[in-house]
Design a protein around this motif. Structure first.
Motif, PDB file in Angstrom:
ATOM      1  N   SER A 177       0.435  10.013 -17.644  1.00  0.00           N
ATOM      2  CA  SER A 177       1.032  11.282 -17.222  1.00  0.00           C
ATOM      3  C   SER A 177       2.540  11.108 -17.262  1.00  0.00           C
ATOM      4  CB  SER A 177       0.564  11.655 -15.819  1.00  0.00           C
ATOM      5  OG  SER A 177      -0.836  11.720 -15.758  1.00  0.00           O
ATOM      6  N   PRO A 178       3.145  11.272 -18.433  1.00  0.00           N
ATOM      7  CA  PRO A 178       4.573  10.984 -18.597  1.00  0.00           C
ATOM      8  C   PRO A 178       5.492  11.714 -17.626  1.00  0.00           C
ATOM      9  CG  PRO A 178       3.549  11.310 -20.722  1.00  0.00           C
ATOM     10  CD  PRO A 178       2.521  11.682 -19.692  1.00  0.00           C
ATOM     11  N   ALA A 179       5.127  12.906 -17.179  1.00  0.00           N
ATOM     12  CA  ALA A 179       5.999  13.668 -16.295  1.00  0.00           C
ATOM     13  C   ALA A 179       5.728  13.414 -14.817  1.00  0.00           C
ATOM     14  CB  ALA A 179       5.852  15.167 -16.588  1.00  0.00           C
ATOM     15  N   ALA A 180       4.689  12.675 -14.502  1.00  0.00           N
ATOM     16  CA  ALA A 180       4.308  12.450 -13.098  1.00  0.00           C
ATOM     17  C   ALA A 180       5.248  11.459 -12.426  1.00  0.00           C
ATOM     18  CB  ALA A 180       2.877  11.938 -13.027  1.00  0.00           C
ATOM     19  N   THR A 181       5.259  11.490 -11.114  1.00  0.00           N
ATOM     20  CA  THR A 181       6.017  10.500 -10.357  1.00  0.00           C
ATOM     21  C   THR A 181       5.086   9.539  -9.626  1.00  0.00           C
ATOM     22  OG1 THR A 181       6.165  12.012  -8.490  1.00  0.00           O
ATOM     23  CG2 THR A 181       8.022  11.981 -10.026  1.00  0.00           C
ATOM     24  N   GLU A 182       3.935  10.017  -9.197  1.00  0.00           N
ATOM     25  CA  GLU A 182       3.020   9.199  -8.398  1.00  0.00           C
ATOM     26  C   GLU A 182       1.938   8.515  -9.221  1.00  0.00           C
ATOM     27  OE1 GLU A 182       3.419   8.552  -5.119  1.00  0.00           O
ATOM     28  OE2 GLU A 182       5.288   9.648  -5.361  1.00  0.00           O
ATOM     29  N   ARG A 183       1.528   9.118 -10.312  1.00  0.00           N
ATOM     30  CA  ARG A 183       0.396   8.602 -11.082  1.00  0.00           C
ATOM     31  C   ARG A 183       0.749   8.629 -12.565  1.00  0.00           C
ATOM     32  NH1 ARG A 183      -5.323   8.695  -9.229  1.00  0.00           N
ATOM     33  NH2 ARG A 183      -6.554   8.244 -11.061  1.00  0.00           N
ATOM     34  N   VAL A 184       1.629   7.725 -12.955  1.00  0.00           N
ATOM     35  CA  VAL A 184       2.145   7.704 -14.319  1.00  0.00           C
ATOM     36  C   VAL A 184       1.127   7.098 -15.284  1.00  0.00           C
ATOM     37  CG1 VAL A 184       3.996   6.813 -15.788  1.00  0.00           C
ATOM     38  CG2 VAL A 184       4.512   7.625 -13.493  1.00  0.00           C
ATOM     39  N   LEU A 185       0.429   6.072 -14.838  1.00  0.00           N
ATOM     40  CA  LEU A 185      -0.546   5.369 -15.668  1.00  0.00           C
ATOM     41  C   LEU A 185      -1.735   5.003 -14.799  1.00  0.00           C
ATOM     42  CD1 LEU A 185      -1.416   3.673 -18.214  1.00  0.00           C
ATOM     43  CD2 LEU A 185      -0.099   1.794 -17.221  1.00  0.00           C
TER      44      LEU A 185
ATOM     45  N   ASP B   7     -21.614   6.392 -11.401  1.00  0.00           N
ATOM     46  CA  ASP B   7     -20.467   7.161 -11.901  1.00  0.00           C
ATOM     47  C   ASP B   7     -19.186   6.775 -11.165  1.00  0.00           C
ATOM     48  OD1 ASP B   7     -20.942   8.265  -9.433  1.00  0.00           O
ATOM     49  OD2 ASP B   7     -20.896  10.341 -10.125  1.00  0.00           O
ATOM     50  N   GLN B   8     -19.213   5.651 -10.488  1.00  0.00           N
ATOM     51  CA  GLN B   8     -18.078   5.187  -9.696  1.00  0.00           C
ATOM     52  C   GLN B   8     -17.065   4.454 -10.575  1.00  0.00           C
ATOM     53  OE1 GLN B   8     -18.245   5.970  -6.264  1.00  0.00           O
ATOM     54  NE2 GLN B   8     -20.065   7.026  -7.004  1.00  0.00           N
ATOM     55  N   LEU B   9     -15.779   4.698 -10.305  1.00  0.00           N
ATOM     56  CA  LEU B   9     -14.709   4.021 -11.026  1.00  0.00           C
ATOM     57  C   LEU B   9     -13.768   3.345 -10.042  1.00  0.00           C
ATOM     58  CD1 LEU B   9     -13.745   6.812 -13.574  1.00  0.00           C
ATOM     59  CD2 LEU B   9     -15.076   4.746 -14.049  1.00  0.00           C
ATOM     60  N   LEU B  10     -13.310   2.169 -10.383  1.00  0.00           N
ATOM     61  CA  LEU B  10     -12.249   1.488  -9.655  1.00  0.00           C
ATOM     62  C   LEU B  10     -11.003   1.677 -10.509  1.00  0.00           C
ATOM     63  CD1 LEU B  10     -11.714  -0.223  -7.131  1.00  0.00           C
ATOM     64  CD2 LEU B  10     -12.079  -2.253  -8.543  1.00  0.00           C
ATOM     65  N   VAL B  11      -9.983   2.308  -9.938  1.00  0.00           N
ATOM     66  CA  VAL B  11      -8.839   2.741 -10.729  1.00  0.00           C
ATOM     67  C   VAL B  11      -7.564   2.050 -10.254  1.00  0.00           C
ATOM     68  CG1 VAL B  11      -7.530   4.733 -11.551  1.00  0.00           C
ATOM     69  CG2 VAL B  11      -9.962   4.984 -11.021  1.00  0.00           C
ATOM     70  N   ALA B  12      -6.876   1.417 -11.203  1.00  0.00           N
ATOM     71  CA  ALA B  12      -5.550   0.850 -10.937  1.00  0.00           C
ATOM     72  C   ALA B  12      -4.540   1.902 -11.377  1.00  0.00           C
ATOM     73  CB  ALA B  12      -5.355  -0.442 -11.710  1.00  0.00           C
ATOM     74  N   VAL B  13      -3.664   2.291 -10.453  1.00  0.00           N
ATOM     75  CA  VAL B  13      -2.700   3.365 -10.710  1.00  0.00           C
ATOM     76  C   VAL B  13      -1.286   2.824 -10.564  1.00  0.00           C
ATOM     77  CG1 VAL B  13      -1.855   5.601  -9.895  1.00  0.00           C
ATOM     78  CG2 VAL B  13      -4.307   5.136  -9.892  1.00  0.00           C
ATOM     79  N   TRP B  14      -0.444   3.120 -11.551  1.00  0.00           N
ATOM     80  CA  TRP B  14       0.965   2.741 -11.524  1.00  0.00           C
ATOM     81  C   TRP B  14       1.808   3.984 -11.267  1.00  0.00           C
ATOM     82  CZ3 TRP B  14      -2.607   0.121 -14.159  1.00  0.00           C
ATOM     83  CH2 TRP B  14      -2.505  -1.267 -14.230  1.00  0.00           C
ATOM     84  N   ASP B  15       2.828   3.841 -10.410  1.00  0.00           N
ATOM     85  CA  ASP B  15       3.775   4.938 -10.214  1.00  0.00           C
ATOM     86  C   ASP B  15       5.044   4.648 -11.014  1.00  0.00           C
ATOM     87  OD1 ASP B  15       5.322   3.098  -8.761  1.00  0.00           O
ATOM     88  OD2 ASP B  15       4.854   3.989  -6.823  1.00  0.00           O
ATOM     89  N   ARG B  16       6.042   5.486 -10.865  1.00  0.00           N
ATOM     90  CA  ARG B  16       7.295   5.321 -11.634  1.00  0.00           C
ATOM     91  C   ARG B  16       8.030   4.027 -11.296  1.00  0.00           C
ATOM     92  NH1 ARG B  16       8.162   8.253 -15.519  1.00  0.00           N
ATOM     93  NH2 ARG B  16       7.768  10.459 -15.506  1.00  0.00           N
ATOM     94  N   ASN B  17       7.775   3.470 -10.107  1.00  0.00           N
ATOM     95  CA  ASN B  17       8.419   2.221  -9.698  1.00  0.00           C
ATOM     96  C   ASN B  17       7.619   0.997 -10.128  1.00  0.00           C
ATOM     97  OD1 ASN B  17      10.538   3.611  -8.396  1.00  0.00           O
ATOM     98  ND2 ASN B  17       9.222   3.942  -6.617  1.00  0.00           N
TER      99      ASN B  17
END
Length: 167
Positions: free
Chosen positions: A127-135, A148-158
Motif C-alpha cells: 500500500s504505497p500511500a499508507a502510513t500504518e500498513r505499507v507492506l 482460513d487463518q493467516l499470520l500476517v507480518a505488517v511493516w509501517d513507514r518506519n
C-alpha cells in the motif's frame, strides 16, 4: 484512469477499484507459485511510488527473515498473536490432520521450530500511500491451508514490524 506496470504482477489498471493484484507466477524468488500479490492504490498512485514500494520486495528473504524474528519473539508469550495463531491450528484441527500437517507423531511434538518451519508465504500486499500498513506478508500453515487463518507480518513507514492474525 491510471495505468501502471508492476514488476511482479504486470500491467495494472485500478479503474473503479482501489485494489489490483494477481497470482504470482513461478520463479519469483522467495514467493513461489500461487502466492497472491495485491497492490492497494487509486488514481493518485503513480509509477514512481509503485516502483519504490516494490523495491522492498526485491529482498524477500530479508523480509521473511524479519517476519520470522517477530514470530519467534512472540512465541515466548502464550497470549501473543503468534501463540494464539499456533493454538488455533493445534486445537481446532483434528489431531491426525495436525500430525500430517506438521509431519509429527503427536500434537505435543509441534515445537516452536516445527511450527515456524511450516509457515509459508501465501500473500503479499503493498500500500504505497499508507502510513500504518505499507507492506504485509501473509503466512499460512502449509500449502494446503487447513484453515482460513493467516499470520500476517505488517511493516509501517518506519519499517517497524507488527504481527496480526487474520481470517
Amino acid at each position: 484512469m491510471n495505468h501502471l506496470n508492476s514488476r511482479f504482477a504486470g500491467h495494472l489498471d485500478f479503474g473503479d477499484d482501489s485494489m489490483a493484484g494477481a497470482v504470482l507466477p513461478a520463479g519469483i524468488d522467495g514467493f513461489g507459485a500461487g502466492a497472491w500479490y495485491w497492490i492497494h492504490g487509486d488514481e493518485t498512485l503513480n509509477q514512481s511510488e509503485l516502483d519504490k514500494a516494490e523495491a522492498a520486495l526485491l529482498d524477500v528473504k530479508a523480509l521473511v527473515a524479519a517476519a520470522f524474528v517477530a514470530f519467534a519473539a512472540e512465541l515466548t508469550d502464550p497470549r501473543s498473536t503468534t501463540s494464539l495463531f499456533r493454538d488455533v491450528h493445534l486445537e481446532e484441527i483434528p489431531e491426525e490432520m495436525v500430525c500430517d500437517l506438521f509431519d509429527v507423531d503427536t500434537c505435543e511434538a509441534v515445537t516452536d521450530k516445527v511450527f515456524l518451519d511450516h509457515l509459508l508465504v501465501v500473500g503479499i500486499a503493498i500500500s504505497p500511500a499508507a502510513t500504518e500498513r505499507v507492506l504485509a506478508l501473509d503466512f499460512a500453515i502449509g500449502a494446503d491451508k487447513p484453515t482460513d487463518q493467516l499470520l500476517v507480518a505488517v511493516w509501517d513507514r518506519n519499517n517497524t514490524v507488527t504481527v496480526h492474525h487474520e481470517s
